[in-house]
Design a protein around this motif. Sequence first.
Motif, PDB file in Angstrom:
ATOM      1  N   SER A  49      13.230  17.031  -4.874  1.00 48.84           N
ATOM      2  CA  SER A  49      14.558  16.689  -4.369  1.00 48.84           C
ATOM      3  C   SER A  49      14.412  15.786  -3.149  1.00 48.84           C
ATOM      4  O   SER A  49      13.504  15.943  -2.341  1.00 48.84           O
ATOM      5  CB  SER A  49      15.309  17.973  -3.991  1.00 48.84           C
ATOM      6  N   ASP A  50      15.303  14.832  -3.027  1.00 45.34           N
ATOM      7  CA  ASP A  50      15.190  13.815  -1.982  1.00 45.34           C
ATOM      8  C   ASP A  50      15.618  14.386  -0.636  1.00 45.34           C
ATOM      9  O   ASP A  50      16.797  14.623  -0.398  1.00 45.34           O
ATOM     10  CB  ASP A  50      16.051  12.608  -2.351  1.00 45.34           C
ATOM     11  N   VAL A  51      14.635  14.586   0.263  1.00 47.74           N
ATOM     12  CA  VAL A  51      14.933  15.068   1.599  1.00 47.74           C
ATOM     13  C   VAL A  51      15.277  13.894   2.515  1.00 47.74           C
ATOM     14  O   VAL A  51      15.935  14.049   3.536  1.00 47.74           O
ATOM     15  CB  VAL A  51      13.744  15.874   2.161  1.00 47.74           C
ATOM     16  N   GLY A  52      14.822  12.709   2.138  1.00 46.79           N
ATOM     17  CA  GLY A  52      15.110  11.527   2.946  1.00 46.79           C
ATOM     18  C   GLY A  52      14.119  11.296   4.050  1.00 46.79           C
ATOM     19  O   GLY A  52      14.407  10.579   5.017  1.00 46.79           O
ATOM     20  N   VAL A  53      12.918  11.901   3.955  1.00 45.15           N
ATOM     21  CA  VAL A  53      11.863  11.740   4.949  1.00 45.15           C
ATOM     22  C   VAL A  53      10.685  11.044   4.282  1.00 45.15           C
ATOM     23  O   VAL A  53      10.226  11.483   3.224  1.00 45.15           O
ATOM     24  CB  VAL A  53      11.425  13.099   5.529  1.00 45.15           C
ATOM     25  N   ASP A  54      10.193   9.974   4.874  1.00 49.16           N
ATOM     26  CA  ASP A  54       9.060   9.241   4.325  1.00 49.16           C
ATOM     27  C   ASP A  54       7.772   9.832   4.874  1.00 49.16           C
ATOM     28  O   ASP A  54       7.304   9.459   5.957  1.00 49.16           O
ATOM     29  CB  ASP A  54       9.173   7.756   4.689  1.00 49.16           C
ATOM     30  N   ALA A  55       7.184  10.765   4.138  1.00 53.76           N
ATOM     31  CA  ALA A  55       5.996  11.476   4.606  1.00 53.76           C
ATOM     32  C   ALA A  55       4.800  10.553   4.762  1.00 53.76           C
ATOM     33  O   ALA A  55       3.934  10.786   5.616  1.00 53.76           O
ATOM     34  CB  ALA A  55       5.663  12.621   3.646  1.00 53.76           C
ATOM     35  N   ASP A  56       4.711   9.503   3.955  1.00 55.11           N
ATOM     36  CA  ASP A  56       3.592   8.579   4.060  1.00 55.11           C
ATOM     37  C   ASP A  56       3.549   7.924   5.443  1.00 55.11           C
ATOM     38  O   ASP A  56       2.469   7.679   5.998  1.00 55.11           O
ATOM     39  CB  ASP A  56       3.691   7.502   2.986  1.00 55.11           C
ATOM     40  N   LYS A  57       4.705   7.652   6.016  1.00 53.54           N
ATOM     41  CA  LYS A  57       4.725   7.021   7.328  1.00 53.54           C
ATOM     42  C   LYS A  57       4.316   8.002   8.421  1.00 53.54           C
ATOM     43  O   LYS A  57       3.752   7.598   9.449  1.00 53.54           O
ATOM     44  CB  LYS A  57       6.094   6.408   7.597  1.00 53.54           C
ATOM     45  N   LYS A  90      -9.613   0.667   7.756  1.00 57.45           N
ATOM     46  CA  LYS A  90      -9.242  -0.156   6.601  1.00 57.45           C
ATOM     47  C   LYS A  90      -7.909   0.294   6.012  1.00 57.45           C
ATOM     48  O   LYS A  90      -7.112  -0.532   5.559  1.00 57.45           O
ATOM     49  CB  LYS A  90     -10.339  -0.089   5.541  1.00 57.45           C
ATOM     50  N   TYR A  91      -7.659   1.591   6.022  1.00 56.62           N
ATOM     51  CA  TYR A  91      -6.362   2.098   5.550  1.00 56.62           C
ATOM     52  C   TYR A  91      -5.237   1.584   6.434  1.00 56.62           C
ATOM     53  O   TYR A  91      -4.196   1.124   5.934  1.00 56.62           O
ATOM     54  CB  TYR A  91      -6.386   3.629   5.552  1.00 56.62           C
ATOM     55  N   LEU A  92      -5.428   1.604   7.743  1.00 58.83           N
ATOM     56  CA  LEU A  92      -4.400   1.142   8.660  1.00 58.83           C
ATOM     57  C   LEU A  92      -4.135  -0.348   8.498  1.00 58.83           C
ATOM     58  O   LEU A  92      -3.006  -0.814   8.694  1.00 58.83           O
ATOM     59  CB  LEU A  92      -4.805   1.451  10.104  1.00 58.83           C
ATOM     60  N   LEU A  93      -5.165  -1.102   8.136  1.00 59.03           N
ATOM     61  CA  LEU A  93      -5.006  -2.532   7.919  1.00 59.03           C
ATOM     62  C   LEU A  93      -4.403  -2.858   6.557  1.00 59.03           C
ATOM     63  O   LEU A  93      -4.072  -4.011   6.279  1.00 59.03           O
ATOM     64  CB  LEU A  93      -6.358  -3.242   8.044  1.00 59.03           C
ATOM     65  N   GLY A  94      -4.304  -1.855   5.686  1.00 57.56           N
ATOM     66  CA  GLY A  94      -3.786  -2.091   4.344  1.00 57.56           C
ATOM     67  C   GLY A  94      -4.837  -2.598   3.382  1.00 57.56           C
ATOM     68  O   GLY A  94      -4.511  -3.072   2.291  1.00 57.56           O
ATOM     69  N   GLU A  95      -6.115  -2.480   3.759  1.00 59.17           N
ATOM     70  CA  GLU A  95      -7.197  -2.952   2.906  1.00 59.17           C
ATOM     71  C   GLU A  95      -7.718  -1.874   1.960  1.00 59.17           C
ATOM     72  O   GLU A  95      -8.415  -2.181   0.997  1.00 59.17           O
ATOM     73  CB  GLU A  95      -8.357  -3.457   3.764  1.00 59.17           C
ATOM     74  N   SER A  96      -7.390  -0.612   2.234  1.00 60.50           N
ATOM     75  CA  SER A  96      -7.864   0.507   1.416  1.00 60.50           C
ATOM     76  C   SER A  96      -6.753   1.541   1.284  1.00 60.50           C
ATOM     77  O   SER A  96      -5.851   1.603   2.133  1.00 60.50           O
ATOM     78  CB  SER A  96      -9.100   1.163   2.047  1.00 60.50           C
ATOM     79  N   PRO A  97      -6.804   2.381   0.217  1.00 59.14           N
ATOM     80  CA  PRO A  97      -5.809   3.452   0.087  1.00 59.14           C
ATOM     81  C   PRO A  97      -6.044   4.549   1.118  1.00 59.14           C
ATOM     82  O   PRO A  97      -6.975   4.475   1.928  1.00 59.14           O
ATOM     83  CB  PRO A  97      -6.050   3.956  -1.344  1.00 59.14           C
ATOM     84  N   PHE A  98      -5.207   5.569   1.068  1.00 52.65           N
ATOM     85  CA  PHE A  98      -5.357   6.703   1.985  1.00 52.65           C
ATOM     86  C   PHE A  98      -6.773   7.250   1.876  1.00 52.65           C
ATOM     87  O   PHE A  98      -7.284   7.460   0.778  1.00 52.65           O
ATOM     88  CB  PHE A  98      -4.337   7.794   1.639  1.00 52.65           C
ATOM     89  N   PRO A  99      -7.449   7.488   2.996  1.00 52.76           N
ATOM     90  CA  PRO A  99      -8.872   7.855   2.970  1.00 52.76           C
ATOM     91  C   PRO A  99      -9.151   9.139   2.185  1.00 52.76           C
ATOM     92  O   PRO A  99      -8.425  10.131   2.290  1.00 52.76           O
ATOM     93  CB  PRO A  99      -9.226   8.038   4.445  1.00 52.76           C
ATOM     94  N   THR A 100     -10.219   9.098   1.406  1.00 49.64           N
ATOM     95  CA  THR A 100     -10.681  10.281   0.692  1.00 49.64           C
ATOM     96  C   THR A 100     -11.198  11.310   1.689  1.00 49.64           C
ATOM     97  O   THR A 100     -11.791  10.960   2.711  1.00 49.64           O
ATOM     98  CB  THR A 100     -11.800   9.908  -0.294  1.00 49.64           C
ATOM     99  N   ASN A 101     -10.987  12.578   1.385  1.00 53.68           N
ATOM    100  CA  ASN A 101     -11.466  13.678   2.223  1.00 53.68           C
ATOM    101  C   ASN A 101     -10.826  13.696   3.613  1.00 53.68           C
ATOM    102  O   ASN A 101     -11.439  14.131   4.591  1.00 53.68           O
ATOM    103  CB  ASN A 101     -12.994  13.659   2.346  1.00 53.68           C
ATOM    104  N   VAL A 102      -9.599  13.208   3.689  1.00 48.56           N
ATOM    105  CA  VAL A 102      -8.792  13.325   4.905  1.00 48.56           C
ATOM    106  C   VAL A 102      -7.468  13.987   4.529  1.00 48.56           C
ATOM    107  O   VAL A 102      -6.838  13.607   3.543  1.00 48.56           O
ATOM    108  CB  VAL A 102      -8.528  11.949   5.544  1.00 48.56           C
ATOM    109  N   CYS A 147       0.489  15.665   3.407  1.00 49.47           N
ATOM    110  CA  CYS A 147       1.790  15.010   3.329  1.00 49.47           C
ATOM    111  C   CYS A 147       1.696  13.618   2.725  1.00 49.47           C
ATOM    112  O   CYS A 147       2.727  12.993   2.452  1.00 49.47           O
ATOM    113  CB  CYS A 147       2.423  14.920   4.710  1.00 49.47           C
ATOM    114  N   ALA A 148       0.462  13.124   2.487  1.00 46.87           N
ATOM    115  CA  ALA A 148       0.296  11.772   1.960  1.00 46.87           C
ATOM    116  C   ALA A 148      -0.326  11.739   0.576  1.00 46.87           C
ATOM    117  O   ALA A 148       0.154  11.040  -0.312  1.00 46.87           O
ATOM    118  CB  ALA A 148      -0.544  10.932   2.922  1.00 46.87           C
ATOM    119  N   SER A 149      -1.406  12.492   0.368  1.00 40.53           N
ATOM    120  CA  SER A 149      -2.162  12.363  -0.880  1.00 40.53           C
ATOM    121  C   SER A 149      -1.709  13.318  -1.976  1.00 40.53           C
ATOM    122  O   SER A 149      -2.082  13.151  -3.133  1.00 40.53           O
ATOM    123  CB  SER A 149      -3.661  12.568  -0.606  1.00 40.53           C
TER     124      SER A 149
END
Length: 209
Positions: A69-77, A116-128, A184-186
């Motif tokens: 259900s849409d809570v309206g919160v962007d957890a990725d950010k 690299k994730y912060l720069l947009g060069e890689s996806p959300f880091p593995t094992n984080v 909250c991201a992966s």
Amino acid sequence: MSSKQLQTYLLCGDCEGRFNRNGEHEVLRWLAPMTSAAGAFPLLDRLKTATPKYRGPQTVGYWVGYWASDVGVDADKFAYFVLSLLWRAAAHEWELPDGTIASKIDLGGFAEPIRKYLLGESPFPTNVIVMVTACTDLVSRSTTFVPVAVESGNPATYAILMQGVYFSVAMGANLPPAMHQLCCASSAEKWIFSRSCEYQTRQAWASLL
């Protein structure tokens, strides 16, 4: 209470803008106002309008994932925001408002994947894993503390509190699958929790004293 900020010449304008667009601008509007700890708390107020997917003795959990259900919160950010804070704490020795130097964070082998994730060069880091909690207690809603290492080793755990939003970041090669499901991201569910964080906040104050 102070209007002083931790600031230094560190990033170029492009990276400052990237950090703002991908995390800061969104997250800061959900924090509890410093001027009214007992008043509105946008993130907690929004969660209270949603249907909990988990309710325990002390903790309530909500799904904000794309298929819930849409809570309206962007957890990725929220995840991007806290990793940007953690990376900055590792990239520089920051002077606190009282003139002392904050402890520098050592991210080890995770520093480059996070960069690299912060720069947009890689996806959300593995094992984080990033876990986000909206604090129900008034003490935490009027408190902010810089990134600190809670546990070293594998996994390493870091904590950050910003005006009622408690971030916990774990990173290591042996993270249990159950922890990945709470990220909250992966995770597909993109959990955000609410509970009292007064104990952790008072422990942080005790450490400072």
